[in-house]
Design a protein around this motif. Sequence first.
Motif, mmCIF file in Angstrom:
data_model
loop_
_atom_site.group_PDB
_atom_site.id
_atom_site.type_symbol
_atom_site.label_atom_id
_atom_site.label_comp_id
_atom_site.label_asym_id
_atom_site.label_seq_id
_atom_site.Cartn_x
_atom_site.Cartn_y
_atom_site.Cartn_z
ATOM 1 N N LEU A 1 34.163 26.944 42.143
ATOM 2 C CA LEU A 1 33.504 28.470 42.231
ATOM 3 C C LEU A 1 34.554 29.702 42.456
ATOM 4 C CD1 LEU A 1 31.065 30.182 42.779
ATOM 5 C CD2 LEU A 1 30.982 29.511 45.293
ATOM 6 N N ALA A 2 35.235 29.374 43.327
ATOM 7 C CA ALA A 2 36.497 30.293 43.452
ATOM 8 C C ALA A 2 37.177 30.608 42.281
ATOM 9 C CB ALA A 2 37.576 29.887 44.563
ATOM 10 N N THR B 1 26.739 31.513 41.479
ATOM 11 C CA THR B 1 27.016 31.505 42.806
ATOM 12 C C THR B 1 25.795 30.964 43.629
ATOM 13 O OG1 THR B 1 28.718 32.964 42.618
ATOM 14 C CG2 THR B 1 28.155 32.671 44.919
ATOM 15 N N ARG C 1 34.863 32.779 40.240
ATOM 16 C CA ARG C 1 34.951 34.054 40.883
ATOM 17 C C ARG C 1 36.158 35.044 40.306
ATOM 18 N NH1 ARG C 1 30.148 35.859 41.391
ATOM 19 N NH2 ARG C 1 31.192 37.471 42.329
ATOM 20 N N HIS C 2 37.155 34.120 40.164
ATOM 21 C CA HIS C 2 38.592 34.782 39.899
ATOM 22 C C HIS C 2 38.559 35.258 38.373
ATOM 23 C CE1 HIS C 2 42.721 35.598 39.433
ATOM 24 N NE2 HIS C 2 42.940 34.615 38.473
ATOM 25 N N GLY D 1 27.725 36.058 37.273
ATOM 26 C CA GLY D 1 28.222 35.457 38.320
ATOM 27 C C GLY D 1 27.626 34.993 39.760
ATOM 28 N N SER D 2 26.739 36.072 39.920
ATOM 29 C CA SER D 2 26.121 35.933 41.086
ATOM 30 C C SER D 2 24.897 34.888 41.058
ATOM 31 C CB SER D 2 25.436 37.212 41.634
ATOM 32 O OG SER D 2 26.375 38.289 41.745
ATOM 33 N N CYS E 1 35.807 36.183 36.834
ATOM 34 C CA CYS E 1 34.952 37.162 36.746
ATOM 35 C C CYS E 1 35.816 38.400 37.179
ATOM 36 C CB CYS E 1 33.894 36.908 37.723
ATOM 37 S SG CYS E 1 32.424 38.054 37.309
ATOM 38 N N THR E 2 36.612 38.360 37.974
ATOM 39 C CA THR E 2 37.219 39.657 38.094
ATOM 40 C C THR E 2 38.225 39.858 37.238
ATOM 41 O OG1 THR E 2 37.257 39.135 40.720
ATOM 42 C CG2 THR E 2 38.897 40.337 40.112
ATOM 43 N N GLU F 1 29.398 40.425 36.519
ATOM 44 C CA GLU F 1 29.174 40.141 37.898
ATOM 45 C C GLU F 1 27.747 39.712 38.431
ATOM 46 O OE1 GLU F 1 30.375 39.744 41.783
ATOM 47 O OE2 GLU F 1 31.565 40.638 39.914
ATOM 48 N N LEU G 1 36.184 32.958 31.134
ATOM 49 C CA LEU G 1 34.983 32.991 32.176
ATOM 50 C C LEU G 1 33.752 31.887 31.987
ATOM 51 C CD1 LEU G 1 33.381 33.938 34.519
ATOM 52 C CD2 LEU G 1 32.449 35.702 33.080
ATOM 53 N N SER H 1 35.113 28.352 32.843
ATOM 54 C CA SER H 1 34.987 28.082 34.375
ATOM 55 C C SER H 1 33.632 27.964 34.787
ATOM 56 C CB SER H 1 35.728 29.372 35.108
ATOM 57 O OG SER H 1 34.768 30.595 35.160
#
Length: 209
Positions: A109-110, A139, A113-114, A135-136, A116-117, A132, A60, A63
Amino acid sequence: MDPTIKGAIIGAVATAVGAAIAWLGARSQAKAALEVVRIQARTQRMDGLWQMRRAAYGDLLDSVETLRSKIGAAADAVGDAHRHGAHTLAGGQARDRARAAREEMLSALAAMRHKCTVLGLSVTTLEAGTAESFGSVVTGVVHDLIAWDDATGMLDGDRDELRRIFFARMEALPHSVDHFIDMTRGYLQTLQDVAPERPRRFWQRRSVG
């Protein structure tokens, strides 16, 4: 009693007692050995869990660093596009570069987010919520840049305000990254079992009221 019979009885009793003692000793050793195996299995499991969690956090953060680089490149391109304007050859070329940089940023960014999931599958609910939220924040910086990028037709004052908001949050981003790293270090140093608690059967639940 005949001494021979008496001796035989004593010998039999001694043999039985010795066998019982040996059985108890073997049972105790077996329990101890089983406990050692259990401890070793749990240690290995916790070590594997720690490695998995550390790798997920590392992916993470990698990224995020990639995304920060893409945000910086996109911001430079957007700034050039705004400086040249949209009605000149140089302005058109700058706008093309800004559009390409923006697409690369959204792709990064995508990917973040991946990651992070995926991290959420390897950590506790508390840690997943922390990731999360982090990540926000990242974002949000991307969205600020997009808002500035889309301000081509706005008045100079409005466009400058969007630029100011973006750079203010971009400058604060390293602090957010450092804070998240500190929290990550704390989570890894106090490793918790992320396996969900086994639900109690309905007859084991005590009625309330």
